[in-house]
Motif scaffolding. Structure first.
Motif, PDB file in Angstrom:
ATOM      1  N   HIS A 149       0.760  -1.441   0.243  1.00  0.00           N
ATOM      2  CA  HIS A 149       0.142  -0.045  -0.080  1.00  0.00           C
ATOM      3  C   HIS A 149       0.719   0.942  -0.185  1.00  0.00           C
ATOM      4  CE1 HIS A 149      -2.825  -2.622   2.332  1.00  0.00           C
ATOM      5  NE2 HIS A 149      -2.542  -3.638   1.104  1.00  0.00           N
ATOM      6  N   TRP A 150       1.108   1.700  -1.284  1.00  0.00           N
ATOM      7  CA  TRP A 150       2.176   2.256  -1.245  1.00  0.00           C
ATOM      8  C   TRP A 150       2.030   4.077  -0.386  1.00  0.00           C
ATOM      9  CZ3 TRP A 150       6.451   1.321  -2.477  1.00  0.00           C
ATOM     10  CH2 TRP A 150       6.631  -0.201  -3.721  1.00  0.00           C
ATOM     11  N   LEU A 151       0.671   4.504  -1.058  1.00  0.00           N
ATOM     12  CA  LEU A 151       0.446   6.134   0.308  1.00  0.00           C
ATOM     13  C   LEU A 151       0.520   5.635   1.771  1.00  0.00           C
ATOM     14  CD1 LEU A 151      -0.321   8.488   0.002  1.00  0.00           C
ATOM     15  CD2 LEU A 151      -3.346   7.976   0.928  1.00  0.00           C
ATOM     16  N   GLN A 152      -0.006   4.836   2.863  1.00  0.00           N
ATOM     17  CA  GLN A 152       0.697   3.814   3.235  1.00  0.00           C
ATOM     18  C   GLN A 152       2.245   3.637   3.812  1.00  0.00           C
ATOM     19  OE1 GLN A 152      -1.813  -0.073   4.399  1.00  0.00           O
ATOM     20  NE2 GLN A 152      -3.429   2.035   5.472  1.00  0.00           N
ATOM     21  N   LEU A 153       2.332   3.272   2.845  1.00  0.00           N
ATOM     22  CA  LEU A 153       4.351   3.064   3.503  1.00  0.00           C
ATOM     23  C   LEU A 153       4.777   5.205   3.329  1.00  0.00           C
ATOM     24  CD1 LEU A 153       6.073   1.189   3.881  1.00  0.00           C
ATOM     25  CD2 LEU A 153       6.185   1.485   0.991  1.00  0.00           C
ATOM     26  N   CYS A 154       3.885   5.468   2.369  1.00  0.00           N
ATOM     27  CA  CYS A 154       5.585   6.861   2.467  1.00  0.00           C
ATOM     28  C   CYS A 154       4.736   7.478   3.483  1.00  0.00           C
ATOM     29  CB  CYS A 154       4.500   7.719   0.843  1.00  0.00           C
ATOM     30  SG  CYS A 154       5.120   7.042  -0.546  1.00  0.00           S
ATOM     31  N   LEU A 155       3.365   6.984   3.914  1.00  0.00           N
ATOM     32  CA  LEU A 155       3.040   8.207   5.267  1.00  0.00           C
ATOM     33  C   LEU A 155       3.924   7.739   6.625  1.00  0.00           C
ATOM     34  CD1 LEU A 155      -1.175   8.443   5.040  1.00  0.00           C
ATOM     35  CD2 LEU A 155       0.621  10.077   4.820  1.00  0.00           C
ATOM     36  N   ILE A 156       3.699   5.851   6.424  1.00  0.00           N
ATOM     37  CA  ILE A 156       4.909   5.549   7.838  1.00  0.00           C
ATOM     38  C   ILE A 156       6.271   6.589   8.232  1.00  0.00           C
ATOM     39  CG2 ILE A 156       5.278   3.475   8.199  1.00  0.00           C
ATOM     40  CD1 ILE A 156       3.099   2.262   8.075  1.00  0.00           C
ATOM     41  N   VAL A 157       6.280   6.448   6.641  1.00  0.00           N
ATOM     42  CA  VAL A 157       8.115   7.315   6.558  1.00  0.00           C
ATOM     43  C   VAL A 157       8.207   8.723   7.279  1.00  0.00           C
ATOM     44  CG1 VAL A 157      10.227   7.749   5.153  1.00  0.00           C
ATOM     45  CG2 VAL A 157       8.975   5.325   4.803  1.00  0.00           C
ATOM     46  N   VAL A 158       7.079   9.020   6.806  1.00  0.00           N
ATOM     47  CA  VAL A 158       7.505  10.736   7.422  1.00  0.00           C
ATOM     48  C   VAL A 158       7.012  10.658   7.967  1.00  0.00           C
ATOM     49  CG1 VAL A 158       5.770  12.758   6.915  1.00  0.00           C
ATOM     50  CG2 VAL A 158       6.358  11.377   4.730  1.00  0.00           C
ATOM     51  N   ALA A 159       5.801   9.632   9.229  1.00  0.00           N
ATOM     52  CA  ALA A 159       5.427   9.839  10.182  1.00  0.00           C
ATOM     53  C   ALA A 159       7.272   9.624  11.498  1.00  0.00           C
ATOM     54  CB  ALA A 159       4.650   8.872  10.491  1.00  0.00           C
ATOM     55  N   MET A 160       7.207   8.076  10.529  1.00  0.00           N
ATOM     56  CA  MET A 160       8.880   7.743  11.544  1.00  0.00           C
ATOM     57  C   MET A 160       9.640   9.280  11.298  1.00  0.00           C
ATOM     58  SD  MET A 160      10.128   5.533  13.228  1.00  0.00           S
ATOM     59  CE  MET A 160      11.829   5.653  13.975  1.00  0.00           C
ATOM     60  N   VAL A 161       9.990   9.223  10.402  1.00  0.00           N
ATOM     61  CA  VAL A 161      11.044  10.547  10.404  1.00  0.00           C
ATOM     62  C   VAL A 161      10.908  11.531  11.265  1.00  0.00           C
ATOM     63  CG1 VAL A 161      12.693  12.363   8.506  1.00  0.00           C
ATOM     64  CG2 VAL A 161      11.959   9.535   7.798  1.00  0.00           C
TER      65      VAL A 161
END
Length: 304
Positions: free
Chosen positions: A53-65
């Motif tokens: 799920h690419w959108l979720q993946l991008c959001l997780i990266v942003v949230a993590m960083v």
């Protein structure tokens, strides 16, 4: 006209505030925890739908960083007086004045807004739990003021990342996420025990509390070893609970070997290779374990 006269009235260029802030929070060290949030995300996606799920993946990266940036900025702001008293940290940007306190606070606020927005975009449960994550991250920065076990607070704060990433994908709780969270927390807490050994003497002098300062370097290194044995056990738990295959187990064997190496190069009477253990070995652990986990999930049917 002399060269000295020709320079009259010329001022040095102002330092780049963004670059200075990124140095302050050591943005490149996201490599330590980010791979494990990605392992959790990809594994949850594989279990949930066998697809990324690419959108979720991008959001997780942003949230993590952004969450890590909040934690590091808060730590540097709150610890600036301790940093000024420690020769090892005396060159940090808030101590030298390269970055102003106001700019650091603004960077903290921007990172916090980004984190909360990305958590909200992932769902109501990540948003609901986001203040808990921020609270634990900030609590670690206060830890050295009231406990000899700040590494335990760090471990607890870092354990949230994989759990949060899993919830961001599935919207719920699962035991594999707990196992991975405990693995990451004990891993980071264990190597912070090693890293803090180099400050044991100065911590006692300036009143900054830590496990090595209270119980000694030998005890800290011994407990770091025990903690990393727990780390490996939790990785085993995660692999079994998530149903991962042979490629994961090969990666875990390499991780165990690297952790063992880390503990052989740091001695009670020789801390000269702490940075090699902390930065090189641990950076390798995160990246290689992520590569093996992703390869295993792809081999078992994870689709783009």
């Amino acid at each position: 006209m002399s060269s000295s006269a020709s320079t009259v009235g010329v001022t040095a260029p102002a330092p780049n505030k963004v670059r200075a802030f990124l140095r302050l929070v050591m943005i490149e060290h996201s490599v330590f925890a980010l791979p494990f949030a990605l392992i959790a995300a990809f594994t949850a996606m594989w279990i949930d739908s066998r697809s990324v799920h690419w959108l979720q993946l991008c959001l997780i990266v942003v949230a993590m960083v952004s969450a890590r940036t909040v934690a590091m900025a808060g730590n540097r702001i709150l610890d600036r007086r301790f940093d000024a008293l420690n020769p090892r940290t005396g060159r940090r940007e808030l101590v030298t004045g390269v970055l102003s306190l106001g700019t650091a606070w603004r960077g903290f606020a921007v990172a916090l807004v980004i984190f909360l927005a990305s958590a909200a975009a992932l769902g109501w449960l990540p948003l609901l739990l986001s203040p808990v994550a921020v609270g634990l991250l900030i609590l670690y920065s206060y830890g050295k003021r009231f406990t000899d076990f700040p590494q335990a607070l760090l471990a607890l704060a870092q354990a949230i990342a994989p759990v949060g990433a899993w919830m961001g994908v599935t919207g719920g709780f699962a035991w594999p996420a707990t196992a991975l969270g405990l693995a990451v927390g004990t891993w980071i807490g264990g190597f912070d025990l090693i890293y803090s050994c180099q400050d044991a003497a100065i911590d006692r002098e300036i009143g900054s509390r830590s496990f090595p300062a209270r119980f000694g370097i030998a005890s800290a290194l011994r407990w770091s070893t025990i903690t990393h044995l727990i780390t490996v056990a939790c990785y085993v738990w995660f692999g079994v609970a998530a149903g991962l295959g042979m490629i994961w187990w090969v990666g875990l064997a390499i991780t165990a070997a690297v952790l063992a190496y880390e503990h052989t190069i740091v001695k009670t009477d020789d801390l000269s290779r702490v940075n090699r253990a902390f930065f090189t070995a641990n950076g390798f652990v995160g990246i290689q374990l992520f590569v093996f986990a992703l390869a295993d999930l792809i081999a078992q049917g994870l689709r783009p």
